[in-house]
Write a protein that holds these residues in place. Structure first.
Motif, PDB file in Angstrom:
ATOM      1  N   ASP A 196      19.231 -16.405   4.035  1.00 51.68           N
ATOM      2  CA  ASP A 196      20.583 -16.586   4.573  1.00 51.68           C
ATOM      3  C   ASP A 196      21.625 -15.951   3.658  1.00 51.68           C
ATOM      4  O   ASP A 196      22.614 -15.392   4.131  1.00 51.68           O
ATOM      5  N   GLN A 197      21.388 -16.046   2.353  1.00 53.53           N
ATOM      6  CA  GLN A 197      22.359 -15.555   1.379  1.00 53.53           C
ATOM      7  C   GLN A 197      22.072 -14.098   1.031  1.00 53.53           C
ATOM      8  O   GLN A 197      20.959 -13.753   0.635  1.00 53.53           O
ATOM      9  N   GLY A 198      23.086 -13.226   1.186  1.00 54.42           N
ATOM     10  CA  GLY A 198      22.932 -11.824   0.846  1.00 54.42           C
ATOM     11  C   GLY A 198      23.307 -11.531  -0.597  1.00 54.42           C
ATOM     12  O   GLY A 198      23.934 -12.340  -1.283  1.00 54.42           O
ATOM     13  N   ILE A 199      22.901 -10.360  -1.067  1.00 53.52           N
ATOM     14  CA  ILE A 199      23.237  -9.884  -2.414  1.00 53.52           C
ATOM     15  C   ILE A 199      24.046  -8.604  -2.242  1.00 53.52           C
ATOM     16  O   ILE A 199      23.648  -7.705  -1.494  1.00 53.52           O
ATOM     17  N   PRO A 200      25.193  -8.479  -2.912  1.00 48.53           N
ATOM     18  CA  PRO A 200      25.963  -7.234  -2.793  1.00 48.53           C
ATOM     19  C   PRO A 200      25.140  -6.029  -3.237  1.00 48.53           C
ATOM     20  O   PRO A 200      24.447  -6.085  -4.256  1.00 48.53           O
ATOM     21  N   LEU A 201      25.226  -4.959  -2.460  1.00 48.81           N
ATOM     22  CA  LEU A 201      24.490  -3.740  -2.798  1.00 48.81           C
ATOM     23  C   LEU A 201      24.843  -3.264  -4.202  1.00 48.81           C
ATOM     24  O   LEU A 201      23.987  -2.747  -4.924  1.00 48.81           O
ATOM     25  N   ALA A 202      26.094  -3.446  -4.607  1.00 50.71           N
ATOM     26  CA  ALA A 202      26.542  -2.993  -5.926  1.00 50.71           C
ATOM     27  C   ALA A 202      25.854  -3.733  -7.060  1.00 50.71           C
ATOM     28  O   ALA A 202      25.854  -3.262  -8.206  1.00 50.71           O
ATOM     29  N   ASP A 203      25.233  -4.882  -6.763  1.00 50.04           N
ATOM     30  CA  ASP A 203      24.620  -5.698  -7.814  1.00 50.04           C
ATOM     31  C   ASP A 203      23.125  -5.441  -7.978  1.00 50.04           C
ATOM     32  O   ASP A 203      22.478  -6.068  -8.827  1.00 50.04           O
ATOM     33  N   ILE A 204      22.567  -4.548  -7.168  1.00 50.30           N
ATOM     34  CA  ILE A 204      21.125  -4.308  -7.252  1.00 50.30           C
ATOM     35  C   ILE A 204      20.864  -2.854  -7.647  1.00 50.30           C
ATOM     36  O   ILE A 204      21.733  -1.989  -7.547  1.00 50.30           O
ATOM     37  N   GLN A 205      19.645  -2.597  -8.115  1.00 49.59           N
ATOM     38  CA  GLN A 205      19.188  -1.229  -8.385  1.00 49.59           C
ATOM     39  C   GLN A 205      18.193  -0.835  -7.317  1.00 49.59           C
ATOM     40  O   GLN A 205      17.171  -1.498  -7.126  1.00 49.59           O
ATOM     41  N   LEU A 206      18.512   0.237  -6.589  1.00 44.02           N
ATOM     42  CA  LEU A 206      17.586   0.723  -5.580  1.00 44.02           C
ATOM     43  C   LEU A 206      16.361   1.347  -6.251  1.00 44.02           C
ATOM     44  O   LEU A 206      16.488   2.128  -7.191  1.00 44.02           O
ATOM     45  N   LEU A 207      15.180   1.014  -5.744  1.00 41.59           N
ATOM     46  CA  LEU A 207      13.930   1.602  -6.204  1.00 41.59           C
ATOM     47  C   LEU A 207      13.337   2.442  -5.076  1.00 41.59           C
ATOM     48  O   LEU A 207      13.840   2.432  -3.947  1.00 41.59           O
ATOM     49  N   ALA A 208      12.289   3.179  -5.364  1.00 40.62           N
ATOM     50  CA  ALA A 208      11.574   3.861  -4.287  1.00 40.62           C
ATOM     51  C   ALA A 208      11.224   2.812  -3.238  1.00 40.62           C
ATOM     52  O   ALA A 208      10.759   1.718  -3.576  1.00 40.62           O
ATOM     53  N   PRO A 209      11.461   3.098  -1.951  1.00 42.93           N
ATOM     54  CA  PRO A 209      11.337   2.048  -0.939  1.00 42.93           C
ATOM     55  C   PRO A 209       9.931   1.506  -0.761  1.00 42.93           C
ATOM     56  O   PRO A 209       9.758   0.389  -0.277  1.00 42.93           O
ATOM     57  N   LEU A 210       8.909   2.274  -1.134  1.00 39.85           N
ATOM     58  CA  LEU A 210       7.540   1.756  -1.060  1.00 39.85           C
ATOM     59  C   LEU A 210       6.651   2.514  -2.035  1.00 39.85           C
ATOM     60  O   LEU A 210       7.008   3.596  -2.507  1.00 39.85           O
ATOM     61  N   ARG A 211       5.498   1.898  -2.309  1.00 41.20           N
ATOM     62  CA  ARG A 211       4.458   2.516  -3.127  1.00 41.20           C
ATOM     63  C   ARG A 211       3.270   2.792  -2.206  1.00 41.20           C
ATOM     64  O   ARG A 211       2.431   1.914  -1.984  1.00 41.20           O
ATOM     65  N   PRO A 212       3.209   3.977  -1.623  1.00 42.19           N
ATOM     66  CA  PRO A 212       2.163   4.245  -0.640  1.00 42.19           C
ATOM     67  C   PRO A 212       0.793   4.368  -1.278  1.00 42.19           C
ATOM     68  O   PRO A 212       0.667   4.694  -2.457  1.00 42.19           O
ATOM     69  N   THR A 213      -0.233   4.099  -0.475  1.00 44.24           N
ATOM     70  CA  THR A 213      -1.594   4.291  -0.967  1.00 44.24           C
ATOM     71  C   THR A 213      -2.023   5.742  -0.835  1.00 44.24           C
ATOM     72  O   THR A 213      -2.962   6.169  -1.504  1.00 44.24           O
ATOM     73  N   SER A 214      -1.368   6.503   0.025  1.00 47.09           N
ATOM     74  CA  SER A 214      -1.665   7.929   0.118  1.00 47.09           C
ATOM     75  C   SER A 214      -0.427   8.684   0.579  1.00 47.09           C
ATOM     76  O   SER A 214       0.433   8.128   1.267  1.00 47.09           O
ATOM     77  N   ILE A 215      -0.349   9.966   0.170  1.00 47.96           N
ATOM     78  CA  ILE A 215       0.725  10.856   0.608  1.00 47.96           C
ATOM     79  C   ILE A 215       0.093  12.147   1.098  1.00 47.96           C
ATOM     80  O   ILE A 215      -0.527  12.884   0.331  1.00 47.96           O
ATOM     81  N   ARG A 216       0.212  12.393   2.378  1.00 51.92           N
ATOM     82  CA  ARG A 216      -0.170  13.686   2.955  1.00 51.92           C
ATOM     83  C   ARG A 216       1.104  14.497   3.124  1.00 51.92           C
ATOM     84  O   ARG A 216       2.023  14.071   3.813  1.00 51.92           O
ATOM     85  N   ASP A 217       1.138  15.663   2.520  1.00 50.99           N
ATOM     86  CA  ASP A 217       2.325  16.505   2.632  1.00 50.99           C
ATOM     87  C   ASP A 217       1.993  17.720   3.493  1.00 50.99           C
ATOM     88  O   ASP A 217       1.179  18.564   3.103  1.00 50.99           O
TER      89      ASP A 217
END
Length: 306
Positions: free
Chosen positions: A44-65
């Protein structure tokens, strides 16, 4: 919907970004769990975006490029090995290589290149995130960093790139769910402007819809005779018209614009998704690689028999 992974008060969490507020997922699931099991309850309670550090959105198990842009293939091929045109085999099916899922960097991270590399390059891509049942869950920005001098040497062996690529990939700033980008669909493709800048100067701009295949077609090809799991990353390949420096080097016949150097800041921007920024640094110094021994196999077999 925009999904993020973040650090706040020393803890790593995942959540939904809404109006500059982060709504954490209850139970602190990893992003791969969210993708596989569905978007669950948020706090219910949000955290201001300014108060967090964005990280890579996920740690994939594989990357096909993949390599889905003709213009990129033509320009980089000329830069890497001096060849011209696009190989006929490129048109047959969407080609890809696997890169390192353990060397992932996120928004505003410093990216360490091999210290010996002097032909440092970025690659502007969009990554699709695989969902359950061979669906596409969402999209993020993908920078497939490239040490072109290492890459051009090792690819003379007729294998894909290895140490010229596996030191770093950047993902971010978040995952945009597929439904949010549906207004940009045009004939099955996402008609998004993609641009790249170095130290604030734009060097490339192209439409994602110039891809040779849709993401759905690339996902189906990846899963053919193989396995794709929820959370796996499928890169679009580098966009054309300056989506990387090597393409421009191939077209210009010289390294102009110049390779990246320590302190350079690269920003990739994709319409409908956002921007991903990283600064270039050098990794640790290493000595030369251990060379292969030169051997006469037939003589060794003969000596062993006698």
């Amino acid at each position: 919907m925009r999904l993020i992974t973040y650090r706040h008060d020393g803890r790593i969490g995942t959540g939904i970004l809404q109006n500059d507020q982060v709504r954490p997922f209850v139970g602190e699931p990893a992003m791969t769990q969210v993708i596989e099991q569905g978007i669950g309850e948020v706090a219910d309670q949000g955290i201001p975006l300014a108060d967090i550090q964005l990280l890579a959105p996920l740690r994939p198990t594989s990357i096909r490029d993949f390599v889905a842009f003709e213009e990129h293939v033509e320009g980089v091929r000329r830069s890497i090995d001096g060849a011209t045109g696009v190989p006929e085999a490129w048109y047959d099916a969407p080609a890809f290589y696997f890169t390192n899922p353990h060397a992932i960097y996120g928004p505003d991270d410093d990216v360490p290149f091999p210290a010996a590399s002097v032909a440092r390059d970025f690659e502007l891509e969009v990554a699709a995130i695989a969902g359950p049942d061979r669906t596409i869950f969402g999209y993020t920005i993908f920078n497939d960093w490239s040490a072109r001098d290492l890459q051009s040497r090792e690819m003379t062996i007729n294998l894909g790139p290895a140490k010229g690529k596996d030191f770093a990939s950047s993902l971010g700033p978040w995952i945009v769910t597929a439904d949010e980008l549906s207004p940009y669909e045009k004939d099955g493709f996402l008609d998004l402007w993609c641009s790249a800048s170095v130290n604030g100067t734009e060097v490339g701009r192209d439409l994602l819809s110039n891809m040779g295949w849709t993401f759905e077609a690339m996902l189906a090809h990846a899963a053919r005779d193989s396995v794709v799991r929820p959370g796996d990353v499928l890169g679009s390949g580098t966009v054309g018209n300056g989506g990387c420096l090597a393409e421009l080097w191939g077209r210009n016949g010289r390294q102009a614009p110049p390779p990246l150097t320590d302190g350079d800041v690269v920003t990739l921007t994709v319409e409908g998704i956002g921007s991903l920024t990283n600064r270039i640094i050098s990794g640790p110094e290493h000595g030369p690689a251990v060379p292969a021994r030169r051997r006469d196999p037939a003589r060794a077999r003969h000596e062993r028999q006698h």
